[in-house]
Design an enzyme around this catalytic site. Structure first.
Site, PDB file in Angstrom:
ATOM      1  N   CYS A 133      12.082  -7.422   1.393  1.00 42.52           N
ATOM      2  CA  CYS A 133      13.087  -6.390   1.662  1.00 42.52           C
ATOM      3  C   CYS A 133      13.698  -6.624   3.049  1.00 42.52           C
ATOM      4  CB  CYS A 133      12.467  -4.994   1.567  1.00 42.52           C
ATOM      5  SG  CYS A 133      11.476  -4.542   3.016  1.00 42.52           S
TER       6      CYS A 133
ATOM      7  N   ILE B 291       0.877  -1.187   0.000  1.00 42.89           N
ATOM      8  CA  ILE B 291       0.000   0.000   0.000  1.00 42.89           C
ATOM      9  C   ILE B 291       0.907   1.226   0.000  1.00 42.89           C
ATOM     10  CG2 ILE B 291      -1.788   1.264   1.274  1.00 42.89           C
ATOM     11  CD1 ILE B 291      -2.435  -1.535   2.650  1.00 42.89           C
TER      12      ILE B 291
ATOM     13  N   TYR C 299       5.067   8.960   0.499  1.00 34.61           N
ATOM     14  CA  TYR C 299       6.013   7.839   0.370  1.00 34.61           C
ATOM     15  C   TYR C 299       6.397   7.075   1.641  1.00 34.61           C
ATOM     16  CZ  TYR C 299       6.783   9.592  -4.416  1.00 34.61           C
ATOM     17  OH  TYR C 299       6.615  10.014  -5.697  1.00 34.61           O
TER      18      TYR C 299
ATOM     19  N   CYS D 197      11.323  -6.138   6.051  1.00 37.81           N
ATOM     20  CA  CYS D 197      10.361  -7.235   6.235  1.00 37.81           C
ATOM     21  C   CYS D 197      11.047  -8.486   6.783  1.00 37.81           C
ATOM     22  CB  CYS D 197       9.639  -7.542   4.930  1.00 37.81           C
ATOM     23  SG  CYS D 197       8.469  -6.239   4.485  1.00 37.81           S
TER      24      CYS D 197
ATOM     25  N   GLU E 259       4.301  -7.994   2.767  1.00 39.43           N
ATOM     26  CA  GLU E 259       4.624  -8.923   3.847  1.00 39.43           C
ATOM     27  C   GLU E 259       4.203  -8.352   5.194  1.00 39.43           C
ATOM     28  OE1 GLU E 259       6.485  -7.838   1.377  1.00 39.43           O
ATOM     29  OE2 GLU E 259       8.195  -9.136   0.975  1.00 39.43           O
TER      30      GLU E 259
HETATM   31  N1  THU Z   1       7.548  -4.073  -1.794  1.00 39.18           N
HETATM   32  C1  THU Z   1       6.870  -5.035  -1.104  1.00 39.18           C
HETATM   33  O1  THU Z   1       5.653  -4.938  -0.906  1.00 39.18           O
HETATM   34  N2  THU Z   1       7.559  -6.098  -0.641  1.00 39.18           N
HETATM   35  C2  THU Z   1       8.880  -6.315  -0.859  1.00 39.18           C
HETATM   36  O2  THU Z   1       9.431  -7.255  -0.342  1.00 39.18           O
HETATM   37  C3  THU Z   1       9.636  -5.404  -1.740  1.00 39.18           C
HETATM   38  C4  THU Z   1       8.970  -4.106  -2.021  1.00 39.18           C
HETATM   39  C5  THU Z   1       6.797  -2.929  -2.319  1.00 39.18           C
HETATM   40  C6  THU Z   1       7.029  -1.618  -1.615  1.00 39.18           C
HETATM   41  C7  THU Z   1       6.633  -0.634  -2.700  1.00 39.18           C
HETATM   42  O3  THU Z   1       5.229  -0.455  -2.651  1.00 39.18           O
HETATM   43  C8  THU Z   1       6.974  -1.346  -3.988  1.00 39.18           C
HETATM   44  O4  THU Z   1       7.119  -2.710  -3.660  1.00 39.18           O
HETATM   45  C9  THU Z   1       8.223  -0.840  -4.664  1.00 39.18           C
HETATM   46  O5  THU Z   1       9.286  -0.809  -3.769  1.00 39.18           O
END
Ligand code: THU
Length: 137
Positions: free
Chosen positions: A85, A43, A48, A88, A55
């Site tokens: 990431c 979301i 930002y 997470c 996750e």
């Molecule tokens: N994002 C995730 O939801 N999970 C991840 O493990 C990597 C990144 C999302 C965050 C943002 O909304 C978009 O991907 C680009 O970074």
């Protein structure tokens, strides 16, 4: 644990991603120790920094419903294999040191890891167990 079902739920959750800024869709689905499934999507917020990953959406839903132990979490995104990431990974670590992490691009095409593979030598709740002094409490 049905890995394909978890991946299917993550793919469904990905459809709900709110990503007007990156257009990068991510979905996650986790299964708790007591076999409940929680899903989440990423979301994005126009300023930002409040943006949240798929996750963590799923994990915070589970925690807030009283389920603190994650057996496995599946992640799907718009890249070939979308890995959690660093933030997470640390959040998964908080609740489940031995969680299984599945990154997939379809039900049949997935890779499976243990949290320690993706976050070796991690810091966690146990590190703080003996650190609180009398004055702090
Ligand atoms: N994002 C995730 O939801 N999970 C991840 O493990 C990597 C990144 C999302 C965050 C943002 O909304 C978009 O991907 C680009 O970074």
């Amino acid at each position: 644990m049905d890995k394909k079902e978890l991946i299917r739920k993550a793919l469904e959750a990905k459809e709900k991603a709110y990503v007007p800024y990156s257009n990068f869709h991510v979905g996650a689905a986790l299964i708790t120790e007591d076999d409940e499934i929680f899903t989440g999507c990423n979301i994005e917020i126009s300023s930002y920094s409040p943006t949240i990953c798929a996750e963590r959406t799923a994990i915070f839903k589970a925690i807030s419903e009283g389920h603190k132990k994650i057996k496995a979490i599946a992640v799907v995104g718009d890249s070939d294999f979308t890995y959690p990431c660093g933030v997470c990974r640390q959040v998964i670590r908080e609740f489940s040191k031995d969680a299984t992490i599945i990154v997939a691009n379809s039900e049949d095409n997935y890779r499976e890891y243990k949290l320690a593979d993706l976050l070796p030598h991690s810091f966690g709740p146990e590190d703080l167990e003996n650190s609180r002094s009398e004055e702090d409490v």
